[in-house]
Design a protein around this motif. Structure first.
Motif: not given
Ligand SMILES: Nc1ncnc2c1ncn2[C@@H]1O[C@H](COP(=O)(O)OP(=O)(O)OP(=O)(O)O)[C@@H](O)[C@H]1O
Ligand SMILES: Nc1ncnc2c1ncn2[C@@H]1O[C@H](COP(=O)(O)OP(=O)(O)OP(=O)(O)O)[C@@H](O)[C@H]1O
Ligand SMILES: [Mg+2]
Ligand SMILES: [Mg+2]
Lengths: 502, 308, 352, 352
Positions: A340-342, A344, A351, A355, D221-222, D225-226, D229-230, D292
């Protein structure tokens, strides 16, 4: 009596041979542990049993008869329940709804569902309203809810894929009690965990997989031998941290930090937390579930706005307004929930890993793909991520390898202070030792490490100092020199303030 | 069919040449335009040496219509009929066709160029004026009028409004107390009329820029029990079971005005052009007022339902 | 260590929980603030003209068919999909109804089921394309929008079909008379309960119960909230997906005759761009296009907001251009007012 | 342990990798099958009429302004949002252009930046509402669609404004002459490179590079996608969200003058329902409305599919009702053909 036989099971994914001719038998009332490195194929094997995959090679027999399992429904019909490695709950639905999902009556009988849910939760020591929404529950609670969901079914075989990865000791003990109760009633349990000490306690037999193949099995748990079997080579000391560190200058100083909780989100408020981390020091944060460890790390990382208190980093005031600001100051957070947190999940390893550090991979304002590729590949290889390449989709990696990608991602930012929330969750012993070595070398290199972990032995072995949190408050601090015991830490972790309980 | 049109081709003997004609319609799915299409197909059948290609529907989009015209030019049709969605956008396309030496007949709405062969169309200002004159007749003592407009930026809307206002100026006691955009749609008009009925004590006449809107307002008034006290005027006068002529017959509308399709004239003009005869460059069509007296007869005259 | 059995931390302190419950009740009430605001403006500016049974019935009646579409669209949105074809489906159903009436003189009670079957059929195709061919529902239903509109126009020959069919005696036929009950503006049923409004409310209640009280409802939420979890729990994701699209189509089919009766005719363009209104009602009512979140009650409120807003602006004789502007602004305000955590931008990374 | 440096499994086996690269290239090629199909049908049925420079230029030119909108919409979709306001923004930009030209006689090179600023301004508001007020983008941009359309109609007084402005000598003014270059159908630039087509291609290339080569692109994209997380990876989610909406608005502003020049006038209704075409192009091109996933190349192909499909059907003189039907069917076929894993429904649970 044998309840389950899996014969010559094989499974391929595009470009990956995940399983090859693996066999497994389990008897009634037996606890069989599956052991293997990250990506060895444990989850895949069990997913086949639980009907996650439509097709695979090999044959499954249940109660002596061939069982055709090609969907979760088939699995349930044969009395198989599985607690998946990744949490699989519907956030917008209540606990009761989730527990009975897929097995409700056509017209819901709410009362019965809630009563049964309350009963199940109580059995696991969870005092939650069955109507609470999953999105308001903490990770550890969710994991126990998954257990409750599996228990609510009439099972012959119960599969638990790392059920304790988010649990601290007290909850783990409760889970053991539940498992013993089940096996007493003849239920077979297949248990996957990377915590060898758990296997010692709960498993009757340990089956070891390596690279998708069966390696062997033991009834007596001998750690060194098991490690040798799963890794294919002997492993040295488990916790390699030598004495030392902590002599450097003060890197992070937190004073009187308070963060309000948020109604409905299940977040623990922090109350006047003060701590410091020196360069070259590894500081541990211990506490029970919901003690506020994750909250503390996230607050330092700029995720939450503190209501009071101050921080300084490297001698300068440090007031991150967002993770971006924290990263700019050289802070990294390996977050608690990788999915959930880390990550994609739909994107590639490269990627994800690059990031946060794209800023240093720029050339003429664009991302220098070659340098990115090289940097990521080096880091990923160093952490021994098992993947066909850096362009592999992260979501298709095994759980432990996903965690390694998260670590790689933060190491690529070359942080001066690294915050780690359950960094070895779901990580195999071999890799765990490597991560520990890595923490030591980071510290040796003058970095600061602040690590929250539910595994007390890990903290005791690795940390120069251990802080204990309870209900958002620091209740104790132990330095390595004091040789703290698990009992002492647990006692501090339960030092609740009477006033707050009502 | 790549031959340039002209009297020479088909007039002199040899094998019989069939002319190909393309038609770009601005929106097939308006009853009026559906009627036009039907009539055009009907009248074109009178000329066996002319083949009308399937009608291209721009679906109210100028961009679509421009490319349709371009398609026809690419196909080198012998003649082109266009009912523009909007004048300006189609101007260039019509010019393109004109430069490709394809005779163009602009039907119903104008374009901003002279480079076409013939224009055939009704006169919306005139129709609006007639409707206004009828209103003056219906309200000798003056009264309150509400006006349901078409899409505001459409030229017919502008013209029908203009003509109507000019005509009712004859009686200063006739006031337009409210006007709103009904977008030519029946189902838009009904709730608007309901609101007007709630707001205004006295409404004497509803002027709808087309029959469906007038009929939509009629439904609202009928429900409120006020249909008898209010007069309804529409425009279009289509000879379909659901159209304005029938509504006049049934007494729902006091009057409607036939907006001529020009299909017959267009077919005739195309034939003349293809055979090298002179045509009038601008053919403005009149209108016929539909009243209870002439409704049945007009319906029969324009009803094409039996003839496909 | 194993001796200490005291629960680690009580996961719920009673006081805290009471607080939370109050908060969430408030949150629910908050959902209606936008609506209350519009009602207040209506009453303040146009008092009894606005707050008048006839006016309110008229306003809701004009939107009823779109409201019914919105219920179906809500189902689809809850599973994480979208249905752009409902406007076209309503169109073909209204055409079907008008033709059944005019050509075959069927009774209304025969017409409605036929229309529902027609709608359900195309809805089923939407579901099949989405679930089996795994086409994104946006594309699938956009294609269906086009296909069905083409068919509608083709069968009607682009001419609208009236429903006020007169018999040889010049009066409405009994079937046409009965058909009018479905929606002719101002018509009454049970003394002042107007059929379209009644139908809309009944549809809302039925689907509210289905969503909250049945297994099917739970599965719909599960599929939208976490398809993987749903699948692993034995929920037949494919079947649920197909079912919601079919139901959405069926409801569009049900709304068709209402629309035809309202205009006393079926127009080949009927229902065009209704899908936007329907989706807007659902989303203003709190449904999330990401799936798993939304309620029928919310959609109902969203539909009321849209239609009463139109009504209030119309009664106040706001010019058409400014209506567009004000309508947009008020929708934003209404939606913002519904959010309890309004001004805490991005506090804390949400875990979902 | 530290002595054994042989990685347990090499992160990349060269042979295996080559295989995968081939596979993914094939996957990419597959994306064009739908387009190839339509080209094939066009060539088969209408040979040289279809495969004719003028015809193709005309076809793509007619869609260019919508294609440019589609690029902006793709950015928004990539972050998991949607932009329904682009049609209205194009409308107000085209009106701005026509007014600047007719009232103030500005030069085209002055008009375009002004229009882009106008579009970007409203786009920024979309972004602010979505990111700061956290209104679902569907609602926010739907409201903007309405507000901007209202303003557009108000400033123009509901009358379309022509761009072919004649000077006192009866000829086009130099500015109007120059403005025509932006899109008058059939006009040439650089000998047969028609400005709208050129502009569309340039926009595609620029945004393709931005998305694939820059940090901003990665962040887009990040976020889609999430988002959590981004944010935890140091991405300023708010800023990215605002940026994509602003860029989408800016591109709509850029497309405005093209549309005005193409129609030789700015209609107050211009651009209406263009948003559906733009979104359809993006989604047919493989963009996922969940965020995403998607590329500009895909959107470009999607736009070509839509416009060439229209063209082929038009050239074949298919009747319009059937065109609607066939168009819907072919879009479905084109999308299905693009999916490599077509007939393996639900095989293997993906981990996400
Ligand atoms: N859906 C998938 N697509 C492609 N590869 C997959 C997929 N699922 C699993 N794999 C691959 O199969 C192999 C075995 O994975 P599995 O999840 O069974 O490992 P594991 O033993 O459970 O590891 P861990 O301890 O890290 O959970 C890995 O190499 C993984 O990348
Ligand atoms: N923004 C959030 N939304 C929802 N839940 C959150 C959020 N932030 C934190 N949580 C949850 O609240 C729990 C409470 O917190 P905290 O992180 O403070 O406890 P912890 O001591 O780390 O316990 P644990 O062992 O469960 O992680 C976390 O486990 C996390 O799952
Ligand atoms: Mg696993
Ligand atoms: Mg934690």
């Amino acid at each position: 009596m044998t309840v389950l036989t899996m014969r010559a099971i094989g499974k391929s994914f595009p470009g990956v041979r995940a399983l090859d001719g693996v066999s497994l038998t389990v008897a009634e009332g037996e606890v069989v542990a599956l052991l293997g490195e990250n990506g060895a194929g444990k989850s895949t094997l069990m997913n086949i049993l639980a009907g996650v995959f439509k097709d695979y090679e090999g044959e499954i027999e249940i109660g002596g008869r061939v069982a055709h399992i090609h969907s979760p429904k088939d699995a349930r019909r044969h009395g198989i329940a599985m607690i998946h490695q990744e949490l699989n709950l519907v956030p917008e639905l209540s606990i009761a709804d989730n527990i009975f999902l897929g097995r409700e009556r056509a017209i819901l009988d709410r009362k019965a569902m809630e009563a049964r849910t309350a009963e199940l939760l109580r059995g696991l020591g969870l005092d939650l309203s069955p109507r609470r929404l999953i999105k308001q529950c903490k990770i550890a609670e969710r994991q126990l809810i998954e257990v409750a969901k599996a228990l609510s079914q009439n099972v012959r075989v119960l599969v638990m894929d790392e059920p304790t990865s988010a649990l601290a000791d007290a909850e783990v003990q409760r889970l053991y009690a539940v498992i013993r109760d089940l096996t007493g009633r003849g239920v077979a349990v297949i248990y996957i965990s990377h915590r060898l000490e758990e296997l010692e306690e709960i498993a009757d037999r340990v089956v070891v997989l390596r690279d998708g193949t069966y390696v062997g099995e033991r009834s007596e748990v001998d750690r060194d031998e098991l490690i040798q079997m799963m890794v294919g080579r002997p492993l040295g000391e488990m916790f390699p941290r030598a004495d030392g560190g902590g002599s450097g200058v003060e890197l992070l100083k937190v004073e009187g930090l308070s963060v309000p909780g948020e109604p409905g989100s299940g977040r623990t408020p922090l109350r006047e937390v003060s701590l410091s981390v020196r360069a070259g020091e590894i500081v541990g944060v211990a506490g029970l579930m919901g003690a506020g460890r994750s909250e503390l790390l996230e607050a330092i990382f700029g995720v939450h706005r503190p209501a009071a208190g101050s921080m300084s980093l490297g001698g300068r005031p440090y007031r991150p307004r967002s993770p971006k600001g924290a990263i700019r100051r050289g802070v990294a957070l390996v977050a608690e929930d990788r999915k959930a947190q880390s990550l994609v999940l739909g994107n590639t390893i490269a990627f994800n890993a690059s990031l946060p550090s794209l800023g240093r991979l720029l050339r003429l304002g664009t991302v220098d793909a070659k340098r990115e590729q090289a940097a990521v590949e080096r880091q990923v290889n160093e952490l021994r991520v098992k993947a066909p390449g850096t362009r592999f989709t992260v979501g298709n990696l095994s759980g432990g390898n996903q965690q390694k990608v998260v670590l790689a991602k933060w190491l690529l930012t070359s942080p001066s202070l690294i915050l780690m929330d359950e960094p070895t969750r779901g990580i195999d012993v071999g890799a765990k030792a490597e991560i520990h070595a890595l923490m030591s070398s980071l510290a040796a290199g003058g970095k600061g490490v602040l690590v929250a972990s539910s595994e007390l032995p890990e903290l005791l072995a690795m940390c120069d100092r251990i802080l204990v949190l309870c209900e958002g408050r620091i209740t104790a601090e132990f330095s390595r020199g004091e040789h703290p015991t698990q009992e002492a830490i647990l006692e501090a972790a339960m030092a609740r303030q009477k006033v707050t309980t009502l | 069919a790549s031959k340039a049109p002209g009297p020479s081709t088909s007039a002199d003997g040899g094998e019989k040449k069939k002319f190909v004609v393309g038609y770009s319609q601005s929106n097939n799915a308006e009853p009026y335009r559906a009627q036009l299409n039907l009539q055009l197909q009907h009248f074109m059948k009178k000329y066996p040496d002319i083949e009308l290609l399937p009608i291209a529907d721009a679906k109210q989009s100028s961009a679509t219509q421009v490319s349709q015209v371009q398609n026809f030019v690419t196909q080198k049709v012998d003649a082109l009929i266009v009912s523009p969605t909007e004048p300006a956008p189609l101007t260039a396309a019509v010019e393109q066709a004109c430069q490709a030496k394809i005779p163009v007949i602009v039907l119903d709405r104008t374009v901003n160029t002279d480079c076409y062969t013939a224009f055939i169309g009704g006169d919306n200002v005139l129709i609006g004026k007639k409707a206004g004159e009828e209103a003056v007749k219906l309200l000798p003592d003056g009264g309150n009028v509400v006006e349901l407009r078409g899409i505001m930026s459409n030229q017919p809307q502008i013209d029908r409004d203009k003509g109507f206002r000019e005509a009712i100026a004859a009686n200063p006691k006739i006031k337009i107390i409210a006007d709103r955009e009904g977008k030519w749609l029946k189902e838009q008009a009904t709730p608007i009329m309901q609101q007007w009925l709630a707001q205004h004590e006295k409404i004497d006449l509803v002027y709808g820029h087309n029959d469906p809107m007038a009929l939509g307002a009629y439904l609202a008034a009928q429900a409120a029990g006020k249909a008898e006290q209010i007069k309804f005027i529409g425009i279009d006068g289509l000879a379909i079971p659901d159209g304005g002529i029938r509504a006049v017959q049934l007494g729902q509308l006091s009057a409607t005005f036939i907006y001529p399709t020009g299909a017959e004239e267009a077919a005739e003009t195309v034939n003349k052009i293809l055979h090298g005869q002179e045509v009038e460059k601008k053919q403005v069509l009149g209108t016929t007022q539909v009243t209870k007296d002439n409704a049945a007869e007009l319906y029969k005259k324009y009803d094409l339902s039996g003839q496909g | 260590m194993t001796t200490k059995t005291a629960p680690p931390t009580p996961a719920k302190a009673p006081g805290e929980n009471r607080l939370r419950r109050t908060f969430s009740a408030l949150g629910a009430a908050q959902a209606y603030i936008g609506l209350v605001l519009i009602l207040a403006v209506g009453i303040a500016t146009k008092g009894d003209i606005f707050l008048n049974e006839t006016n309110l019935t008229n306003a809701v009646g004009a939107f009823a068919s779109r409201g019914i579409l919105a219920v179906g669209v809500t189902l689809v949105i809850l599973t994480g999909g979208i249905d752009l074809s409902v406007g076209s489906l309503l169109g073909i159903a209204s055409m079907t109804a008008a033709m059944m009436l005019s050509k075959h003189s069927l009774e209304p009670w025969q017409i409605v089921p036929i229309c529902m079957v027609v709608g359900a059929f195309f809805g089923f195709l939407n579901g099949a394309g989405t679930a089996w061919l795994r086409i994104q529902s946006f594309v699938m239903t956009l294609a269906m929008l086009s296909v069905v509109r083409g068919l509608d126009r083709q069968v009607s020959d682009n001419v609208s079909v009236g429903t006020q069919i007169a018999g040889p005696d010049g009066k409405l036929t009994p079937q046409a008379e009965a058909f009018q009950l479905f929606g002719t503006p101002g018509h009454n049923l049970f003394d002042r309960i107007y059929y379209p409004v009644l139908a809309f409310i009944v549809v809302c209640v039925v689907f509210h119960l289905i969503l909250t009280k049945t297994r099917f409802g739970r599965h719909v939420y599960a599929v939208g909230g976490n398809p993987t979890a749903a699948r692993l729990s034995g929920v037949n994701v494919t079947a649920i997906t197909i079912a919601v699209f079919t139901l959405s189509g069926m409801l569009a089919g049900f709304a068709g005759p209402i629309d035809a009766a309202y205009s006393a005719s079926a127009d080949p363009q009927a229902g065009q761009s209704y899908e936007l209104d329907a989706i807007a009602a659902a989303v203003i009512g709190g449904a999330s296009l990401a799936g798993g979140k939304g309620t029928i009650a919310g959609t109902f409120v969203g539909a009321l907001i849209l239609t009463l807003l139109d009504n209030v602006l119309g009664l106040n004789a706001v010019s058409d251009n400014w209506q567009l502007v004000i309508k947009g602004l008020i929708v934003v305000v209404a939606v913002v007012l519904q959010r309890p955590d309004l001004f805490k931008f991005f506090r804390g990374g949400s875990r979902s």
